[in-house]
Design an enzyme around this catalytic site. Structure first.
Site, PDB file in Angstrom:
ATOM      1  N   PRO A   1       0.805  -1.216   0.000  1.00 44.57           N
ATOM      2  CA  PRO A   1       0.000   0.000   0.000  1.00 44.57           C
ATOM      3  C   PRO A   1       0.842   1.272   0.000  1.00 44.57           C
ATOM      4  O   PRO A   1       1.612   1.526   0.925  1.00 44.57           O
ATOM      5  CB  PRO A   1      -0.832  -0.104   1.274  1.00 44.57           C
ATOM      6  CG  PRO A   1      -0.397  -1.327   1.976  1.00 44.57           C
ATOM      7  CD  PRO A   1       0.681  -1.988   1.229  1.00 44.57           C
ATOM      8  N   GLU A   2       0.706   2.051  -1.046  1.00 44.71           N
ATOM      9  CA  GLU A   2       1.276   3.399  -1.127  1.00 44.71           C
ATOM     10  C   GLU A   2       0.089   4.356  -1.263  1.00 44.71           C
ATOM     11  O   GLU A   2      -1.040   3.955  -1.040  1.00 44.71           O
ATOM     12  CB  GLU A   2       2.249   3.489  -2.314  1.00 44.71           C
ATOM     13  CG  GLU A   2       3.357   2.421  -2.231  1.00 44.71           C
ATOM     14  CD  GLU A   2       4.331   2.429  -3.398  1.00 44.71           C
ATOM     15  OE1 GLU A   2       4.557   3.501  -3.962  1.00 44.71           O
ATOM     16  OE2 GLU A   2       4.849   1.366  -3.726  1.00 44.71           O
TER      17      GLU A   2
END
Length: 281
Positions: free
Chosen positions: A2-3
């Site tokens: 997750p970015e």
DNA sequence: AGTGACGCCTGGGAGC
DNA sequence: TGCTCCCAGGCGTCAC
């Protein structure tokens, strides 16, 4: 992994799914998932019970849910964390660590995390962010992001471009995937020294970062497997649009040269050997 | 103060 | 088949 685009997708799901709802009870199944809540799991649960969630917010890769108590339920997904809004009677996920039940009972918030790099904690809220997150810079999609401040700060650094892009105190939301995609678009190698890039070149780099992140948000983020899904359990589609990340040996979409993989900071960097030549030493 | 190395974690896949 | 090893990599902490 997750970015920003993945976390923003989750945030939107939380805004839809839990804003305005009141917490009935909280169960912590794995203390490691609340290890940053130093007062312990019981205190964590106690600060949530009876509180109403006002909204869902994000700074970089951090999420928080402001509560009517003045606290905020804050979380980071780490490498493999998920925040899911699911029917309360749905099957228990293998790595389910925290459950938040609501007073209106049909759905619950679940924190699922295979590698347990992520976690939740309750902290005082603040404006514009909880003090816990004061060190995290704004992200390139934040309307108040200061482009010229970023240009000056990056050029004062004495490090490589990719390290700078990954530094959440300089610019937030960018991780390994979007750093590589940004550098590919900018046709710059990640080890180019930050203090030798012109101001216009840094502005272009920032523009590419902004484009990549915006496009990825529209696609709902990048999913390689079931580890990243939205709060509603939906996979993102941006993996189809990646130009370098994970594409070692495949032809560069711009020039056809085979994408190269290099080791960097105990991880992998992908780039085009022709469009992104290594800087001379 | 800026910079960079390290440790934390589990599951999947490669190689023998 | 089953074992070992490697890899994914964000972030807080710490040493310099």
């Amino acid at each position: 992994m997750p970015e920003l685009p993945e976390v923003e997708t989750v945030r939107r799901g939380l805004q839809r799914g839990v804003a305005g709802r009141t917490v009935a009870a909280v169960t912590v199944g794995h203390p490691r998932s609340v290890r940053r809540h130093t007062a312990g799991a019981d205190d964590f649960a106690g600060r949530l019970a009876g509180r109403t969630v006002l909204s869902a917010q994000r700074r970089g890769k951090y999420l928080w849910l402001p509560l009517d108590s003045g606290d905020a339920l804050t979380g980071h997904l780490g490498m493999s964390g998920q925040l899911l809004v699911v029917p309360a009677d749905s099957p228990l996920q293998k790595h389910l660590h925290v459950r938040v039940r609501f007073s209106d009972g049909d759905r619950e918030l679940r924190f699922v995390d295979q590698r347990t790099f992520g976690g939740l904690l309750v902290v005082p809220d603040g404006d514009p962010v909880p003090p816990l997150l004061a060190h995290i810079a704004r992200d390139p999609l934040d309307p108040e992001f200061d482009d010229e401040l970023f240009v000056e700060r990056l050029r004062r650094r004495r490090t490589g471009l990719k390290r700078a892009l990954l530094d959440q105190t300089l610019v937030s939301g960018i991780g390994n995937i979007y750093a590589d995609e940004t550098l590919w678009r900018a046709q710059l190698h990640g080890e180019r020294p930050t203090d030798r890039l012109s101001r216009p070149a840094v502005r272009r780099l920032l523009g590419h970062a902004r484009d990549v992140l915006r496009e990825a948000v529209v696609a709902g983020g990048t999913s390689f497997d079931a580890l990243y899904v939205s709060a509603e359990g939906v996979s993102g589609l941006f993996a189809h649009s990646l130009n370098t990340y994970g594409r070692e040996g495949e032809p560069c979409a711009r020039c056809g040269a085979p994408v190269r993989r290099e080791s960097f900071m105990n991880r992998s960097s992908f780039s085009c050997p022709r469009c992104q030549p290594r800087p001379a030493r």
